[in-house]
Enzyme design. Structure first.
Site, PDB file in Angstrom:
ATOM      1  N   ARG A   1       0.824  -1.242   0.000  1.00  0.00           N
ATOM      2  CA  ARG A   1       0.000   0.000   0.000  1.00  0.00           C
ATOM      3  C   ARG A   1       0.838   1.263   0.000  1.00  0.00           C
ATOM      4  O   ARG A   1       0.387   2.339   0.369  1.00  0.00           O
ATOM      5  CB  ARG A   1      -0.960   0.032   1.188  1.00  0.00           C
ATOM      6  CG  ARG A   1      -1.996  -1.062   1.145  1.00  0.00           C
ATOM      7  CD  ARG A   1      -3.187  -0.698   2.009  1.00  0.00           C
ATOM      8  NE  ARG A   1      -4.154  -1.767   1.991  1.00  0.00           N
ATOM      9  CZ  ARG A   1      -4.106  -2.821   2.785  1.00  0.00           C
ATOM     10  NH1 ARG A   1      -3.139  -2.916   3.679  1.00  0.00           N
ATOM     11  NH2 ARG A   1      -5.007  -3.756   2.694  1.00  0.00           N
TER      12      ARG A   1
ATOM     13  N   HIS B   1       8.949  11.311 -28.370  1.00  0.00           N
ATOM     14  CA  HIS B   1       7.961  12.218 -27.788  1.00  0.00           C
ATOM     15  C   HIS B   1       8.411  13.685 -27.914  1.00  0.00           C
ATOM     16  O   HIS B   1       7.637  14.546 -28.348  1.00  0.00           O
ATOM     17  CB  HIS B   1       7.751  11.829 -26.320  1.00  0.00           C
ATOM     18  CG  HIS B   1       6.788  12.713 -25.601  1.00  0.00           C
ATOM     19  ND1 HIS B   1       5.457  12.780 -25.955  1.00  0.00           N
ATOM     20  CD2 HIS B   1       6.962  13.582 -24.583  1.00  0.00           C
ATOM     21  CE1 HIS B   1       4.856  13.650 -25.161  1.00  0.00           C
ATOM     22  NE2 HIS B   1       5.750  14.155 -24.323  1.00  0.00           N
TER      23      HIS B   1
ATOM     24  N   HIS C   1       0.616  14.305 -29.214  1.00  0.00           N
ATOM     25  CA  HIS C   1       0.012  13.005 -28.922  1.00  0.00           C
ATOM     26  C   HIS C   1      -0.647  12.424 -30.168  1.00  0.00           C
ATOM     27  O   HIS C   1      -0.556  11.217 -30.436  1.00  0.00           O
ATOM     28  CB  HIS C   1      -1.020  13.129 -27.794  1.00  0.00           C
ATOM     29  CG  HIS C   1      -0.381  13.377 -26.451  1.00  0.00           C
ATOM     30  ND1 HIS C   1      -0.986  14.107 -25.462  1.00  0.00           N
ATOM     31  CD2 HIS C   1       0.819  13.006 -25.961  1.00  0.00           C
ATOM     32  CE1 HIS C   1      -0.179  14.169 -24.402  1.00  0.00           C
ATOM     33  NE2 HIS C   1       0.925  13.502 -24.681  1.00  0.00           N
TER      34      HIS C   1
END
Ligand SMILES: NC(=O)c1ccc[n+]([C@@H]2O[C@H](COP(=O)([O-])OP(=O)(O)OC[C@H]3O[C@@H](n4cnc5c(N)ncnc54)[C@H](O)[C@@H]3O)[C@@H](O)[C@H]2O)c1
Length: 371
Positions: A123, A271, A258
């Site tokens: 967690r 990118h 994108h």
């Protein structure tokens, strides 16, 4: 706060971002300074680990840290369920404890994957980001966005999990492939345009010195500029941790980027290269709307070119496809594209009322250059 140190401040936490030449050598003492004394789970990739992993582990062991290391294949395909589970298996069978920390040594791929591991194993345990690409140093390793890809899209599974520290050793950029370094400069230029005119001017000033990566990294102004580019991300995420406001300005150039990446198949354009084309298009849209001077469009184009980046795409792409893909962008709200548009070097506005006619004209120009 010393000269080399920036500080991200969010509602829940505060952490240092250090950008300096040789910074990795200071890792053991800095971990101790943060109170991190548990075992360290070093995650890196196959291109980065051989350069920096063994020496780093040796240093950590000399400082009495228990270290474990695992290498993932280099590349975007590693942001996968398969690698995620491989890392979980490794850590859980190795008896990871809550007091332990993940060290993410690599580019944005390692940072996103290892950050998500840290966000979810037991967690949530601590993560320290050790970025080794320019893009990760000034962008991906700051701000706590972590995650992996799904077959239906990029970054669809993840969590916000701020690192305890981001420590960027600019010396590691000497081994980064030159094309990857250039792609990183696109984000630095972006940071200049959206928020820091002085950074933009200095990027202009040093473009020739930074062209050759081997020499550039050792240039006295290099680390300072990388730090100032990182400072823009630090300021933006400190103001807007969860992308509800100002963080959208980081999307400058990304709406078209994108779509271009999707249309050309991920991998063909890096990118940063797609962002460079996207910034030029956004500047042209802003100019057509009367927001941005033609001289500044040209100034930005020259800077993009000075860092060896493109402003248009050589192969012809169907503008209709680009228009459709842009409408699918995550930042689209109520069917309106939210464009981040420059009004001057150093400031931007967000507009969702840009006419399709203007966008299409600019997209057609970007996709079918006349050569
Ligand atoms: N979390 C965020 O806020 C955020 C922001 C931007 C991008 N990203 C993510 O970052 C990823 C792209 O990151 P990237 O551009 O750093 O790519 P990357 O991590 O794939 O690294 C690029 C290439 O360079 C190699 N490499 C990295 N450092 C090196 C070094 N110092 N020496 C030699 N080789 C080295 C890598 O193995 C890889 O082949 C994408 O997955 C993107 O989604 C995340």
């Amino acid at each position: 706060m010393n000269n080399n140190q920036l500080l991200v401040t969010t509602a829940m936490t505060q952490y240092p971002v250090i950008v300096a030449i040789g910074a990795l050598d200071t890792l053991p003492e800095r971990l101790a300074g943060l109170g991190l004394r548990g075992a360290l789970w070093l995650i890196s990739d196959s291109a980065v680990y051989p350069h920096y992993g063994p020496a780093l582990e040796q240093q950590l062991r000399a400082a009495d840290y228990t270290t474990h290391s695992l290498t993932i294949p280099s590349g975007e395909a590693s942001k996968s369920q398969e690698q995620l589970w491989r890392i979980f298996d490794w850590m859980i069978s190795g008896n990871v404890e809550r007091r332990d920390a993940v060290l993410a040594l690599g580019g944005g791929v390692v940072g996103d994957l290892a950050g998500f591991v840290a966000a979810s194993v037991l967690r949530g345990i601590a993560v320290v980001q050790l970025p080794t690409t320019l893009l990760a140093m000034i962008d991906a390793a700051i701000g706590g966005k972590t995650g992996i890809n799904h077959s239906l899209g990029k970054n669809l599974i993840g969590a916000f999990h701020q690192p305890r520290m981001t420590l960027a050793d600019t010396l590691t950029l000497r081994t980064l492939p030159p094309r990857e370094l250039r792609a990183g400069w696109a984000e630095a230029i972006k940071h200049g345009v959206i928020r820091d005119a002085a950074l933009f001017s200095d990027l202009e000033r040093y473009a020739d010195d930074f062209r050759d990566p081997e020499r550039g990294v050792l240039h006295p102004a290099f680390s300072d500029l990388v730090r100032r580019a990182a400072a823009v991300k630090v300021a933006v995420v400190s103001a807007d941790e969860r992308e509800q406001g100002e963080r959208i300005t980081l999307n400058y150039g990304h709406t078209l980027a994108h779509a271009l990446e999707a249309a050309t198949g991920y991998g063909r354009l890096l990118h940063g290269e797609a962002v460079a084309i996207g910034m030029h298009a956004a500047a042209q849209i802003a100019e057509r709307l009367g927001l941005f001077a033609l001289a500044d469009v040209e100034r930005q184009r020259r800077l993009i070119a000075a860092y060896g980046l493109p402003t248009d795409f050589l192969a012809t792409i169907d503008p209709d496809e680009i228009m459709t893909l842009m409408m699918r962008d995550k930042k689209v709200q109520r069917k309106r594209i939210r464009w981040v548009l420059p009004t001057a070097i150093g400031s931007v506005v967000v507009r969702d009322d840009v006419s399709e006619v203007i966008v299409r004209a600019v997209v057609e120009e970007a996709c079918a250059p006349k050569r």
